[in-house]
Motif scaffolding. Structure first.
Motif, short mmCIF file in Angstrom:
data_model
loop_
_atom_site.label_atom_id
_atom_site.label_comp_id
_atom_site.label_asym_id
_atom_site.label_seq_id
_atom_site.Cartn_x
_atom_site.Cartn_y
_atom_site.Cartn_z
N LYS A 386 0.18 -1.20 -0.10
CA LYS A 386 0.10 -0.27 0.08
C LYS A 386 0.84 1.59 -0.13
O LYS A 386 0.60 2.21 -0.74
N ALA A 387 1.84 1.27 0.74
CA ALA A 387 2.98 2.40 0.36
C ALA A 387 3.35 2.76 -0.51
O ALA A 387 4.07 3.81 -1.04
N MET A 388 3.03 1.55 -1.68
CA MET A 388 4.22 1.89 -2.89
C MET A 388 2.74 2.19 -4.02
O MET A 388 3.51 1.60 -5.26
N ARG A 389 1.81 2.11 -3.33
CA ARG A 389 0.60 2.34 -3.72
C ARG A 389 0.15 2.14 -5.00
O ARG A 389 -0.65 1.56 -6.20
N LEU A 390 -0.43 0.35 -4.10
CA LEU A 390 -0.70 -0.60 -5.31
C LEU A 390 -2.26 -0.62 -4.87
O LEU A 390 -1.93 -0.64 -3.55
N LYS A 391 -2.97 -1.51 -6.04
CA LYS A 391 -4.17 -1.90 -5.88
C LYS A 391 -4.53 -3.03 -4.86
O LYS A 391 -4.04 -3.93 -5.54
N VAL A 392 -4.46 -3.02 -3.82
CA VAL A 392 -4.76 -4.66 -3.22
C VAL A 392 -6.26 -5.53 -3.85
O VAL A 392 -7.25 -4.77 -2.84
N THR A 393 -6.13 -6.42 -3.54
CA THR A 393 -7.61 -6.77 -4.20
C THR A 393 -7.32 -8.37 -3.46
O THR A 393 -6.23 -9.06 -3.46
N LYS A 394 -8.15 -9.05 -3.03
CA LYS A 394 -8.06 -10.39 -2.86
C LYS A 394 -8.33 -11.78 -4.36
O LYS A 394 -9.42 -11.22 -4.96
N CYS A 395 -7.65 -12.63 -4.48
CA CYS A 395 -8.19 -13.47 -5.89
C CYS A 395 -7.72 -15.02 -5.64
O CYS A 395 -7.26 -14.78 -4.64
N PRO A 412 -4.69 6.36 -11.98
CA PRO A 412 -3.47 7.54 -11.27
C PRO A 412 -3.43 6.68 -9.94
O PRO A 412 -4.16 5.64 -9.79
N LEU A 413 -2.07 6.75 -9.90
CA LEU A 413 -1.47 5.81 -8.42
C LEU A 413 -2.95 6.72 -7.25
O LEU A 413 -3.56 7.66 -7.29
N PRO A 414 -2.59 4.98 -6.95
CA PRO A 414 -4.10 5.41 -5.40
C PRO A 414 -3.63 6.39 -4.28
O PRO A 414 -2.58 6.28 -4.08
N VAL A 415 -3.99 7.61 -3.34
CA VAL A 415 -3.28 8.00 -2.43
C VAL A 415 -3.23 7.15 -1.38
O VAL A 415 -3.57 6.43 -0.91
N TYR A 416 -1.59 6.93 -0.95
CA TYR A 416 -1.50 6.56 0.14
C TYR A 416 -1.71 7.64 2.13
O TYR A 416 -1.73 8.10 1.64
N LYS A 417 -2.51 6.43 2.75
CA LYS A 417 -3.10 7.61 3.64
C LYS A 417 -2.21 6.75 4.93
O LYS A 417 -1.92 5.05 5.24
N MET A 418 -1.13 7.71 5.88
CA MET A 418 -0.30 6.91 7.41
C MET A 418 -1.14 5.83 7.73
O MET A 418 -2.12 6.33 8.23
N PRO A 419 -1.22 4.88 8.24
CA PRO A 419 -1.84 4.32 9.39
C PRO A 419 -1.80 4.90 10.19
O PRO A 419 -0.80 5.48 10.64
N ILE A 420 -3.20 5.28 11.47
CA ILE A 420 -3.08 6.36 12.34
C ILE A 420 -3.28 5.68 13.24
O ILE A 420 -3.97 4.17 13.17
N GLY A 421 -3.01 5.30 14.31
CA GLY A 421 -3.32 4.73 16.01
C GLY A 421 -2.36 3.30 15.78
O GLY A 421 -3.20 2.77 16.90
N ARG A 422 -2.19 2.86 14.90
CA ARG A 422 -1.58 1.61 15.35
C ARG A 422 -0.38 1.47 15.64
O ARG A 422 0.74 2.28 15.97
N ARG A 423 0.15 0.09 16.78
CA ARG A 423 1.00 0.21 17.90
C ARG A 423 2.45 -0.35 16.71
O ARG A 423 2.01 -0.95 16.04
#
Length: 428
Positions: A386-395, A412-423
């Motif tokens: 996800k940090a590399m801006r890949l779209k992750v799906t199940k197959c 276009p590349l998806p917007v990367y959102k930093m994880p919030i509140g994760r330990r």
């Protein structure tokens, strides 16, 4: 119930003054007021001369409270030390509840003795000469550490006193440092504002993430230019891969099965070898990429890398040098400098493996297969993808028996959102 008797001589004085005191053979001092009688013992020895001791008794003013109105504190003053004792809290004696004490007053003229109920006080030395009488109860409630510090101040050696002063100075410095940090943080918040600080922290996080990822060209118009092949394998390195990758170019199905039994290469590489292109140029290109990817996977599984032929005798020197330089960290251990595959370096290797796999397989990659090859948790490789801006799906897997995670590079590349509140957790 036991009874103890302490005899004394009778004197006639005012009610508020000491009526009589007597030192018995065991060191117990019997004291008699007209309305109050008690016996005392000293913890650090026997009292030889009671005439030089001045006694003062304090009682609780809270007469309405049945538990507090019986509380007493006795103070004894000598030329050298002050002593204090009480009939409550930690200083009270358990023996007061197990037996009764009496004070006997003898009339020498008539030869008769009057016996009075009494209470035993356990007198302890008060080390601080300037302690006020109203603070005696506060002293009795001091902790063991505080009392030990008082003993060190009064009787400790020079070394013990230096250690005590050093500890107290460290506590002061820690408190000053905490106040300075709080003050600095408040000043920064007032100057820049909370929103600006959060924005700066987000930018710093993005910078830290980019240190382990291949260069990403967000404005690229083609998928091949998002993660450029030259940023993963340079032209000189690509040329050096011709010789070791030659075995892949001419490989047969039987040889692939044999390699699978020997587990010489990772499953991702073995699966891709089964579908090498027929075109000679494309076949050679894919073989070189697969051989380099296998070297990255093998490097990620190592803890430390040896200096001489780190990736084996078949690996070209230019490839070995690149892997050691770019994907290991210098560490000092066992008396020597080592090349260590740290958690951050393992994350970097994973990112480059994903980028190279995208070029190999038409910009789609089975993340579950790579996760197992690299021995990572699924959540870890998904975070990197996800940090590399890949779209992750199940197959579905090739066998159709289990679900796999598929990473796809798309524009276009998806917007990367930093994880919030994760330990924060340890990287594998």
């Amino acid at each position: 119930m036991k009874t103890k008797l302490c005899s004394t001589d009778r004197l006639r004085l005012r009610e508020t003054e000491l009526l009589a005191h007597h030192v018995s053979a065991d060191g117990t001092v019997a004291i008699h007021w007209v309305k109050i009688r008690f016996a005392i013992q000293f913890t650090n020895g026997k009292l030889r001369d009671s005439d030089s001791v001045k006694f003062t008794l304090y009682k609780s003013n809270d007469a309405s409270n049945p538990r507090k109105k019986q509380r007493r504190i006795l103070n004894a003053e000598t030329d050298r030390l002050s002593y204090v004792g009480s009939n409550f809290a930690t200083d009270s004696l358990r023996s007061n509840t197990l037996c009764r004490y009496f004070v006997g007053v003898l009339d020498k003229d008539s030869g008769e003795m009057e016996v009075y109920n009494a209470e035993l006080f356990h007198m302890q030395p008060l080390l601080s000469d300037d302690t006020a009488a109203e603070d005696l109860s506060e002293y009795l409630n001091k902790s063991y550490r505080e009392k030990m510090d008082m003993c060190i101040e009064a009787f400790g050696s020079n070394k013990q006193r230096r250690a005590l002063n050093s500890r107290r100075m460290n506590e002061i410095r820690k408190e000053v440092l905490n106040k300075a940090v709080i003050s600095a943080a408040e000043n920064i918040i007032e100057t820049k504002g909370l929103d600006a600080i959060v924005s700066d922290a987000t930018e710093d996080d993005k910078t830290n993430v980019s240190l382990v990822l291949p260069p990403c060209h967000e404005d690229a118009e083609r998928l091949a230019d998002v993660y450029k092949f030259e940023d993963i394998i340079s032209p000189a390195e690509y040329e050096a891969l011709e010789a070791p990758a030659a075995t892949f170019v001419k490989i047969t199905s039987d040889e692939i099965l044999k390699l699978a039994e020997e587990k010489s290469y990772c499953p991702f590489v073995l699966e891709e070898l089964k579908c090498l292109p027929v075109d000679e140029k494309k076949r050679d290109h894919k073989a070189r990429c697969l051989w380099f990817l296998d070297m990255l996977v093998k490097l990620s599984l190592q803890r430390t890398v040896k200096k001489k032929q780190p990736m084996g005798p078949d690996c070209p020197q230019i490839i070995s040098s690149k892997l050691v330089k770019n994907f290991t960290a210098l560490s000092y251990g066992n008396g020597r400098i080592q090349n260590l595959v740290s958690p951050s370096m393992k994350a970097k290797i994973t990112a480059y493996v994903i980028a190279l796999a995208l070029h190999i397989n038409q910009f789609q990659v089975d993340l579950t297969v790579l996760q197992r090859d690299l021995k990572l948790r699924e959540s870890r490789i998904l975070d990197i993808a996800k940090a590399m801006r890949l779209k992750v799906t199940k197959c579905k897997s090739l066998s159709g028996c289990e679900d796999h995670r598929l990473g796809t590079l798309c524009l276009p590349l998806p917007v990367y959102k930093m994880p919030i509140g994760r330990r924060k957790r340890k990287m594998n």
